[in-house]
Design an enzyme around this catalytic site. Sequence first.
Site, PDB file in Angstrom:
ATOM      1  N   TYR A  12       0.803  -1.239  -0.122  1.00 46.29           N
ATOM      2  CA  TYR A  12       0.043   0.072  -0.044  1.00 46.29           C
ATOM      3  C   TYR A  12       0.872   1.321   0.139  1.00 46.29           C
ATOM      4  CZ  TYR A  12      -4.246  -2.775   0.852  1.00 46.29           C
ATOM      5  OH  TYR A  12      -5.258  -3.634   0.856  1.00 46.29           O
ATOM      6  N   ILE A  13       2.064   1.009   0.584  1.00 43.11           N
ATOM      7  CA  ILE A  13       2.890   2.322   0.597  1.00 43.11           C
ATOM      8  C   ILE A  13       4.046   2.217  -0.682  1.00 43.11           C
ATOM      9  CG2 ILE A  13       4.934   3.590   1.804  1.00 43.11           C
ATOM     10  CD1 ILE A  13       1.830   4.089   2.624  1.00 43.11           C
ATOM     11  N   ARG A 161       5.257   9.382   5.592  1.00 44.65           N
ATOM     12  CA  ARG A 161       4.029  10.096   6.362  1.00 44.65           C
ATOM     13  C   ARG A 161       2.572  10.217   5.616  1.00 44.65           C
ATOM     14  NH1 ARG A 161       7.520  15.568   7.871  1.00 44.65           N
ATOM     15  NH2 ARG A 161       6.657  15.289  10.029  1.00 44.65           N
ATOM     16  N   LYS A 213       8.100   9.356  13.192  1.00 38.69           N
ATOM     17  CA  LYS A 213       6.798   8.717  12.553  1.00 38.69           C
ATOM     18  C   LYS A 213       5.935   8.120  13.640  1.00 38.69           C
ATOM     19  CE  LYS A 213       3.863   6.689   9.732  1.00 38.69           C
ATOM     20  NZ  LYS A 213       4.235   6.078   9.007  1.00 38.69           N
ATOM     21  N   GLY A 264      -8.308   1.639  12.546  1.00 42.75           N
ATOM     22  CA  GLY A 264      -7.634   0.929  11.538  1.00 42.75           C
ATOM     23  C   GLY A 264      -6.519   1.345  10.849  1.00 42.75           C
ATOM     24  N   CYS A 267      -0.791   1.746  10.628  1.00 42.75           N
ATOM     25  CA  CYS A 267       0.028   2.588  11.290  1.00 42.75           C
ATOM     26  C   CYS A 267      -0.426   3.125  12.620  1.00 42.75           C
ATOM     27  CB  CYS A 267       0.215   3.847  10.449  1.00 42.75           C
ATOM     28  SG  CYS A 267       1.164   3.870   9.143  1.00 42.75           S
ATOM     29  N   LYS A 330     -11.217   2.454   6.595  1.00 42.85           N
ATOM     30  CA  LYS A 330     -11.492   3.815   6.562  1.00 42.85           C
ATOM     31  C   LYS A 330     -12.494   4.263   5.376  1.00 42.85           C
ATOM     32  CE  LYS A 330      -7.609   6.055   4.718  1.00 42.85           C
ATOM     33  NZ  LYS A 330      -6.615   7.360   4.703  1.00 42.85           N
ATOM     34  N   ARG A 337      -6.511  -4.263   6.507  1.00 42.94           N
ATOM     35  CA  ARG A 337      -5.546  -4.568   7.660  1.00 42.94           C
ATOM     36  C   ARG A 337      -5.922  -3.754   9.093  1.00 42.94           C
ATOM     37  NH1 ARG A 337      -0.242  -2.367   5.504  1.00 42.94           N
ATOM     38  NH2 ARG A 337      -1.382  -0.806   4.816  1.00 42.94           N
TER      39      ARG A 337
END
Length: 434
Positions: A12-13, A161, A213, A264, A267, A330, A337
Site C-alpha cells: 500500500y505504500i 508520512r 513517525k 484501523g 500505522c 476507513k 488491515r
Amino acid sequence: MNRSVSVIGLGYIGLPLAMSLCEKGFYVVGVDVDTKKVEMLQKGITHVMEDCDGVPLQDVLRKHLQERAFHPTTRVAVAAWETSAYIVTVGVPVNRDGELDTRPLTAAMEQLGRVIKPNDLVLIRSTVSPGMVEELCIPILEQTSRMSPGEDFHVAYAAERVAEGRAMREFQTLDVVVGGLTERCAVKAAELLGQLTSGKIHVTDLRTAQAVKVVENVQRDLNIALAHELSRFAEFHNIDVYELIRMANTHPRVQLLQPGIGVGGFCIPNAYHYMRHSLGSELSLPLLQLARHINQDAPARVVEAVEQGLRSVGKPLSGTVVAILGLGMKDNSNDVRESPAVVLADLLRDRGAVVRAYDPLVPLQFPFQTKTLKECLYQCDALVVATWHDVFAEEDFPAALSVRAHGCVVYDRKRHLQPYLESSQIDDKDVVTA
C-alpha cells in the site's frame, strides 16, 4: 545523482511510492517477495486504491510499464544491477499480543546486504521502533555485505508520512524528516528525497528520525481516543456528539477529531506498540496505553449499542441478522488491515449473530461478504454503517432498505442513511440507536 532507484516492498505504500518516483522521471525497479503480486503488477493489475491527479493508480502503473520506467521483480539482484539507491518500505507487523515481527525487515536487510555495492544508499522508510535501524538493520547489512556502513555504503532513515488514498500526492508534496548514520549518509538521502517532494527536507539524527513517525501516529491515536470518550459523554447527556465537536472546533485552538467505530490500518493502531518495544521494561507509557485500549475496544461498544437497540424491540442478538456496510479500515479505502469493521463482524459472530457485510471496494474474501447491497440488507434485524464510500451514492438504498426486517435497529452515527430513513415509505421500520 543517478535517476534510477529501487523500491523494496510493493504494498500500500511501496507501490504508490514507486509510481510517484516514476512520475518524477525516475527509472524504478520494484521488488517484492510475493510472486503472485509481482506477476499481477507485470500485467498492470493492482488492487491498491490511489490516484495521481484523478488518474487511478492502475492506469499510472500501466503507463509506466509501457514506457519501461517501472520494472517489478522478485529478485533483489535485479535492483543491484540497475540502481545504486534502495528505498525499503517493508512492514514490521504487530501480532495480537502487541509484539513486533521483525522477520520481513530482517529478510529484506539480508537480501540487500548480499547485493549492495560500494557507495550505494539504503534508505529505510518502513515504520520501525526507534533504535531498530542501528540495532537491527545496520548490523545485518554490515555482516552480509562485508563492508563498513557509513564508509563503504550509506544508510539513512526517512519514514513515510502519507495517508492512504492521498499517498501519491503527499509523497510529492509533504515535508520529510531524514536522519543518517553519518552526515554524508543523510546528505545522500536528502538529495534523493529532494528530487521526489516539493516539501522541505528536515535533517536530524538517526534515532529522532525513527521516533518522529511513531509520535505522529500515536498523537492521532490519543486524539481519536478522546473523540470516543466524548462520544460516551455526549450520549449520557443526550447530545449529538458531532454537533458538540463541530461547535467546540469553532475555537481557533481546538481541533477535535470525530469518533467512529474504531481505528484501523497499519500505522495508528501499531504506533504505541512500536514505542513500547523500544523501551523494554524500563519505562511505561500509561496514557498512550489507555488510549490504545479505548480505541481497541471501540468495536465492542458498537456491539453493546446494537444489542441494546435490539433488546428495545424485543429481539436477542444471538440468531439475528446484522448487516454491515463498509469493511475498509476507513472511508473510501479497500485496505482491511486492522479494520475495525472486520473486528466488529467477528465480535458479532462470536455473540451468535448472523453477519452479512457489503463493500463494493473490498474483493470477496470473508465468508460473510455479499455481492450486492440488497442481499446484505435482506431481512436484516440490525444495520451498522461502519465505513462509507463515495460509490455508495450509486446504490439503490430505497430498494435495499425496503427488504430489511421490521423493527430494524440502525447504527449510523454520521447519519449517512438519514435521507433514506426519513422517507415516508420506510421510516416505520426503524429504531435508530445513535
